[in-house]
Scaffold this active site. Structure first.
Site, PDB file in Angstrom:
ATOM      1  CD  GLN A 188      43.355  38.151  47.562  1.00 27.95           C
ATOM      2  OE1 GLN A 188      44.647  37.718  46.884  1.00 27.95           O
ATOM      3  NE2 GLN A 188      42.677  38.442  48.461  1.00 27.95           N
ATOM      4  CB  THR A 189      44.221  40.821  40.596  1.00 28.18           C
ATOM      5  OG1 THR A 189      43.407  41.256  40.916  1.00 28.18           O
ATOM      6  CG2 THR A 189      43.983  39.411  40.392  1.00 28.18           C
ATOM      7  N   GLY A 229      39.841  46.807  34.768  1.00 25.19           N
ATOM      8  CA  GLY A 229      39.569  46.932  34.175  1.00 25.19           C
ATOM      9  C   GLY A 229      40.757  46.237  32.850  1.00 25.19           C
ATOM     10  CB  ALA A 276      44.528  45.202  40.699  1.00 21.06           C
ATOM     11  CG  ASN A 277      40.799  41.505  42.265  1.00 16.11           C
ATOM     12  OD1 ASN A 277      41.137  40.745  41.590  1.00 16.11           O
ATOM     13  ND2 ASN A 277      39.737  42.246  41.205  1.00 16.11           N
ATOM     14  CG  HIS A 297      39.450  36.533  37.946  1.00 13.52           C
ATOM     15  ND1 HIS A 297      39.831  37.483  38.574  1.00 13.52           N
ATOM     16  CD2 HIS A 297      39.001  37.999  37.100  1.00 13.52           C
ATOM     17  CE1 HIS A 297      39.379  39.406  39.221  1.00 13.52           C
ATOM     18  NE2 HIS A 297      38.846  39.026  38.076  1.00 13.52           N
ATOM     19  CD  GLU A 320      35.256  44.366  35.103  1.00 12.69           C
ATOM     20  OE1 GLU A 320      34.821  44.332  34.421  1.00 12.69           O
ATOM     21  OE2 GLU A 320      35.383  44.011  36.224  1.00 12.69           O
ATOM     22  CG  MET A 321      33.294  48.558  32.331  1.00 13.32           C
ATOM     23  SD  MET A 321      32.834  49.977  33.507  1.00 13.32           S
ATOM     24  CE  MET A 321      30.834  48.962  33.017  1.00 13.32           C
TER      25      MET A 321
END
Length: 188
Positions: free
Chosen positions: A9-10, A20, A12-13, A7, A76-77
């Site tokens: 960018q966010t 997660g 948080a990224n 995906h 996501e994990m």
């Protein structure tokens, strides 16, 4: 071809947090990245996505007016209590155990082995369709790296040696007797 797309960018990224199951929306840059992916990728036979919003937002841009399939196995994990934490704030003993023991799960989270198992099953379910036409999967760092480990036939902890950027693309050819990694973490 199985085309795995991380995906866009966010926030948080961009801040380097472990992301997660906390669902952060795409940033303006993330939405631009999704549009660039849509312009560059071939029109696939199928589009599959993680249920998380950041992946669904990216998949929706890629799909246009076509249907998108949601598959929980591409989520996501689950980092448990480490979700939203800066990796440098994770104690050294936890990192060492996490990097060497695929069955280790952070408190309240999921192990690499569990991610690997569900992603291998998802890859096997898509392999025949991907051998006949392009299948795009929009997902996250850990599941995509687990799919690459599946393609390479390596253990779950090999994922720690891989870096996958925002809106990066990996291609796995499933038409051969064994999966073949054609590209990793490239722009579309």
């Amino acid at each position: 071809m199985l085309i795995l797309v991380r995906h866009g960018q966010t926030d948080a990224n961009a801040r380097g947090l472990l992301c997660g199951h906390v669902d952060h929306p795409l940033t303006d840059l993330g939405r631009r990245q999704a549009r660039a992916l849509a312009a560059a990728l071939p029109r696939p036979a199928r589009i599959v996505t993680s249920p998380l919003g950041r992946a669904r937002q990216t998949a929706a841009v890629l799909a246009g007016d076509r249907p998108v399939e949601v598959d929980e196995r591409w989520i996501e994990m689950d980092y448990g209590r480490l979700d939203g934490v800066v990796p440098t704030d994770v104690d050294g003993g936890t990192w060492t155990r996490w990097h060497t023991d695929p069955d280790f799960a952070p408190p309240g989270g999921e192990s690499l082995a569990a991610v690997g198992k569900r992603v291998r099953e998802a890859c096997l379910d898509l392999a025949d369709d991907a051998a006949r036409g392009d299948v795009v999967v929009v997902s996250h760092v850990s599941p995509i790296k687990a799919a690459v480990a599946w393609a390479l036939g390596v253990g779950d902890t090999a994922v720690w040696r891989l870096f996958l950027g925002d809106a990066a693309v990996c291609r796995i050819d499933t038409s051969a007797p064994v999966p073949v990694l054609r590209c990793f973490s490239s722009p579309a």
